[in-house]
Write a protein that holds these residues in place. Structure first.
Motif, PDB file in Angstrom:
ATOM      1  N   GLN A 113       0.844  -1.391   0.070  1.00 15.43           N
ATOM      2  CA  GLN A 113      -0.072   0.017  -0.133  1.00 15.43           C
ATOM      3  C   GLN A 113       0.656   1.346   0.143  1.00 15.43           C
ATOM      4  OE1 GLN A 113      -3.766  -0.470   2.398  1.00 15.43           O
ATOM      5  NE2 GLN A 113      -2.678  -2.482   2.885  1.00 15.43           N
ATOM      6  N   TYR A 208      -3.821   0.855  10.161  1.00 16.58           N
ATOM      7  CA  TYR A 208      -3.886  -0.457   9.891  1.00 16.58           C
ATOM      8  C   TYR A 208      -4.677  -1.341  10.834  1.00 16.58           C
ATOM      9  CZ  TYR A 208      -2.976  -4.661   7.581  1.00 16.58           C
ATOM     10  OH  TYR A 208      -3.038  -5.891   6.671  1.00 16.58           O
ATOM     11  N   GLN A 230      -4.485   7.275   5.502  1.00 20.62           N
ATOM     12  CA  GLN A 230      -4.817   6.133   4.487  1.00 20.62           C
ATOM     13  C   GLN A 230      -5.261   4.957   5.542  1.00 20.62           C
ATOM     14  OE1 GLN A 230      -1.404   5.774   1.893  1.00 20.62           O
ATOM     15  NE2 GLN A 230      -2.132   3.543   1.537  1.00 20.62           N
ATOM     16  N   SER A 232      -6.511   0.911   6.268  1.00 16.47           N
ATOM     17  CA  SER A 232      -6.433  -0.519   5.515  1.00 16.47           C
ATOM     18  C   SER A 232      -6.933  -1.393   6.597  1.00 16.47           C
ATOM     19  CB  SER A 232      -5.018  -0.820   5.188  1.00 16.47           C
ATOM     20  OG  SER A 232      -5.102  -2.482   4.909  1.00 16.47           O
TER      21      SER A 232
END
Ligand code: ATR
Length: 269
Positions: A113, A208, A230, A232
């Motif tokens: 990623q 994450y 971001q 995940s």
């Protein structure tokens, strides 16, 4: 036809047979991969019987990873330091090699990623088996600092012992400039949130959650509300650890991970 199995309790939710069937298709390998529910006291006996009957490899999941570590006659370095085994491989001269591929799966998924841990400040939430399973791989990626925060602080301190750049979080005031947050608690499984200040999440670049499922996990939904990071979930880690197991069993190149993640994601919608 080579025969494989994943052992756990519970086990009905496991996606491992689907993942390994998709890997096998990539190579044209003929496999049988089943899931087997094992009684809480039956792990050692079941493993012995299955490998005597020609099992070519096994995955091990909750709650047997520590027992698998004890059963193994030889351990990879990741397995040795984590105290847990998720992959068993029969050795040619007898006995079982125990590996732990969770950390490799996580690191591969993070890199995929576009995130590089080297030189970064990493915060791990949780200090249970999931953290133990990945800590070596995270440290091998050369982060500047790893903080470990846990509801039961003593467990975080114990995990950090002996590592110069690992610090247990005792007060959030000592934690600053976190780039990457990894949720390794099991809180998301019950829709709960681990304790972490919104300012920490707000400043992070990448967050994450090792848990996955249809839709956002509770932790990622919370993060999205307070952070531009971001995000995940852990589906890629699941497929990544399976790919590492596959490579160990078949002594082949790593199977392709992305199409399998996409397939599973689609099937969960
Ligand atoms: P395992 O070792 O099998 O991963 P575990 O020891 O229960 O399972 O670890 C789960 C992790 O999630 C632990 O860090 C646990 O915190 P504690 O060590 O304080 O028990 C953490 N955890 C579980 N539920 C949580 C919750 N609701 N909030 C915060 N942390 C939680």
């Amino acid at each position: 036809m080579r025969r494989f199995c994943v052992f756990g309790n519970p086990i009905s939710h496991s996606r491992s047979p689907d993942i390994h069937a998709l890997f096998a298709k990539q190579y044209g390998h003929e496999i049988s991969y089943k899931k087997q529910l094992v009684s809480l006291h039956g792990f050692a006996r079941t493993i012995a019987t299955e490998f005597n009957q020609g099992l070519a490899g096994a995955n091990v999941t909750v709650p047997f990873k520590q027992q698998a570590w004890q059963q193994a006659t030889k351990l990879t370095e990741e397995a040795r330091v984590s105290g847990a085994v998720n992959t068993l491989i029969p050795l040619p001269a007898g006995g079982l090699l125990g590996a732990n591929t969770d950390g490799a799966g996580l690191l591969r998924d993070i890199r995929r990623q576009g995130i590089d841990i080297a030189g970064r400040r990493v915060l791990i939430l949780g200090a249970g088996g999931a953290t133990r399973g990945v800590l070596k791989n995270i440290l091998d990626a050369n982060p500047e600092t790893v903080w470990i925060a846990n509801r039961t602080a003593i467990k975080a301190q114990q995990l950090g012992d002996g590592h110069a750049n690992v610090r247990a979080v005792t007060t959030w005031q000592t934690v600053s400039g976190v780039d990457i947050v990894i949720n390794a608690t099991s809180a998301s499984l019950s829709g709960k949130l681990p304790d972490v200040p919104t300012t920490v999440l707000g400043g992070a670049q990448f967050v994450y959650d090792m848990v996955y499922g249809p839709g956002r996990t509770s932790f990622l939904a919370h993060t999205a509300a307070v952070s531009e990071a971001q995000l995940s979930d852990g589906l890629g880690m699941l497929v990544g650890q399976a790919a590492e197991s596959y490579r160990l069993w078949w002594q082949c190149e790593l199977p392709q991970i992305v199409p399998v993640i996409e397939h599973l994601r689609h099937s969960m919608d």
